[in-house]
Design an enzyme around this catalytic site. Structure first.
Site, PDB file in Angstrom:
ATOM      1  N   CYS A  91       0.814  -1.225   0.000  1.00 42.41           N
ATOM      2  CA  CYS A  91       0.000   0.000   0.000  1.00 42.41           C
ATOM      3  C   CYS A  91       0.847   1.274   0.000  1.00 42.41           C
ATOM      4  CB  CYS A  91      -0.971  -0.012   1.170  1.00 42.41           C
ATOM      5  SG  CYS A  91      -2.087  -1.416   1.121  1.00 42.41           S
ATOM      6  N   HIS A 108      -3.091   7.356   2.073  1.00 38.85           N
ATOM      7  CA  HIS A 108      -3.537   6.032   1.630  1.00 38.85           C
ATOM      8  C   HIS A 108      -4.926   5.794   2.216  1.00 38.85           C
ATOM      9  CE1 HIS A 108      -3.954   1.888   0.870  1.00 38.85           C
ATOM     10  NE2 HIS A 108      -3.640   1.481   2.089  1.00 38.85           N
ATOM     11  N   ASN A 167     -10.091  -0.019   0.181  1.00 39.73           N
ATOM     12  CA  ASN A 167      -8.629   0.077   0.132  1.00 39.73           C
ATOM     13  C   ASN A 167      -8.156  -0.560  -1.176  1.00 39.73           C
ATOM     14  OD1 ASN A 167      -5.875  -0.285   0.423  1.00 39.73           O
ATOM     15  ND2 ASN A 167      -5.987  -1.021   2.543  1.00 39.73           N
TER      16      ASN A 167
END
Ligand SMILES: CC(C)(COP(=O)(O)OP(=O)(O)OC[C@H]1O[C@@H](n2cnc3c(N)ncnc32)[C@H](O)[C@@H]1OP(=O)(O)O)[C@@H](O)C(=O)NCCC(=O)NCCS
Length: 326
Positions: free
Chosen positions: A120, A253, A283
């Site tokens: 990520c 993020h 996500n």
């Protein structure tokens, strides 16, 4: 005079299949798993995510996002002299998704193309590498993409993880410039935390060894994420001689609204200065920051001349931040 890497175009793409929490809960119910819109929204802020069709790969999503970024930049794709793709869900073991993307974009100039794997934090890592290549004079126009089909590595029998992630891609074109662009960057990794967020499988002798689906200790990840992000953010501010008050937009993020709120609070930023897409995208790992950036640009929130802080955190454990002027 310093040579900066400046963003001259952004683009993003989400596959058409959108599942709300209720849609996903109904699918999971057929497997005997119980979840609800209320539980997911309260713990994560996620309301919907997109999943790619089974035959669609990361390079397909990357292609759509890249075309938009190249169009927004107003350049000819042949003028790109470096392609970096951040992904943890590559099309193949090799070659890189970046090389596959180069071919799909019809770029025939022989420019280097490679993938960055930092889960990520991948986009923040890729942007930092691109910035260094531009500053050193090794590249002039770089396509940096975050693209993921995380749905492929989700365990749909594990309700604690499969409700959190989605598929998508985001891209930027960076150009060498005398005008400020990327001001400072900060990257970190601590490999002692490999086990709290991983896909512990690999290909060996024609078989998959280990488990090729995502495993996560959600609470450990949560605690580590909130403890590292603001330090990385502050380090970029200090390097650039700026303070929190100079930040126009925080684009973190998009993992969990509670992690984002905690970072914003520590940086004394109100949530109106935070671009939020986690509610609609879930996500999307390395794709989440460029997806949110493009959303901010195309909705007119993020404007030329503004100071933007990007920050990422993820498996590895990896984390980092990029401070830039749009
Ligand atoms: C995953 C996360 C949302 C879980 O939230 P939490 O508040 O820690 O929840 P817990 O794991 O303590 O689980 C609480 C309860 O909800 C249950 N639960 C877990 N997933 C559920 C779901 N999808 N639906 C309903 N209930 C669920 C658990 O089984 C547990 O039940 P129990 O109390 O009866 O044992 C949270 O830890 C998190 O966001 N972590 C960070 C994850 C992340 O961002 N990862 C990516 C980083 S890049």
């Amino acid at each position: 005079m310093r040579r900066y890497a400046r963003i001259i175009g952004t683009g993003s793409y989400l596959p058409p299949r959108r599942l709300t929490n209720d849609d996903l809960a109904a699918e999971l119910a057929t497997r005997g798993l119980e979840t609800s819109d209320e539980w997911i929204v309260e713990r994560t802020g996620i309301r919907a995510r997109h999943f790619a069709a089974p035959d669609v790969t990361s390079s397909d999503l990357a292609l759509e996002a890249s075309r938009k970024a190249i169009e927004a930049a107003g350049i000819d794709a042949q003028d790109i002299d470096l392609i970096i793709v951040a992904t943890s869900t590559p099309d193949m073991v090799f070659p890189s998704t970046a090389a596959i993307l180069q071919n799909k974009l019809g770029i025939t100039n022989g420019c280097p193309a490679f993938d960055v794997q930092a889960v990520c934090s991948g986009f923040v890592y890729a942007l930092t590498v691109a910035d260094s290549m531009i500053q050193s004079g090794a590249a002039k126009r770089v396509l940096v993409v975050g693209s993921e089909v995380f749905s492929r590595i989700l365990d749909f029998n594990d309700r604690t993880t499969c409700v959190l992630f989605g598929d998508g891609a985001g891209a930027v074109v960076l150009e060498a410039s005398d005008e400020p662009g990327i001001l400072s960057t900060e990257l970190h990794a601590d490999g002692s935390h490999v086990g709290i967020l991983c896909v512990p499988g690999n290909v060996s002798g024609g078989n998959v060894l280990g488990d090729p689906l995502l495993k996560m200790d959600g609470q450990a990840v949560f605690k580590l994420a909130v403890s590292v992000l603001d330090k990385a953010a502050r380090a970029t501010l200090e390097k650039a001689g700026l303070t929190e008050a100079d930040i126009d937009w925080l684009i973190p993020h998009q993992a969990n609204i509670r992690i984002m709120q905690s970072t914003a609070r520590k940086l004394k930023l109100s949530m109106d200065k935070v671009v939020v897409t986690v509610d609609q995208h879930g996500n999307t790992s390395a794709a989440s920051i460029p997806l949110a950036l493009d959303h901010g640009v195309r909705t007119g929130q993020v404007k030329k001349g503004q100071t933007v802080l990007l920050e990422g955190v993820g498996g590895g454990f990896t984390w980092g931040a990029v401070l830039l002027k749009m």
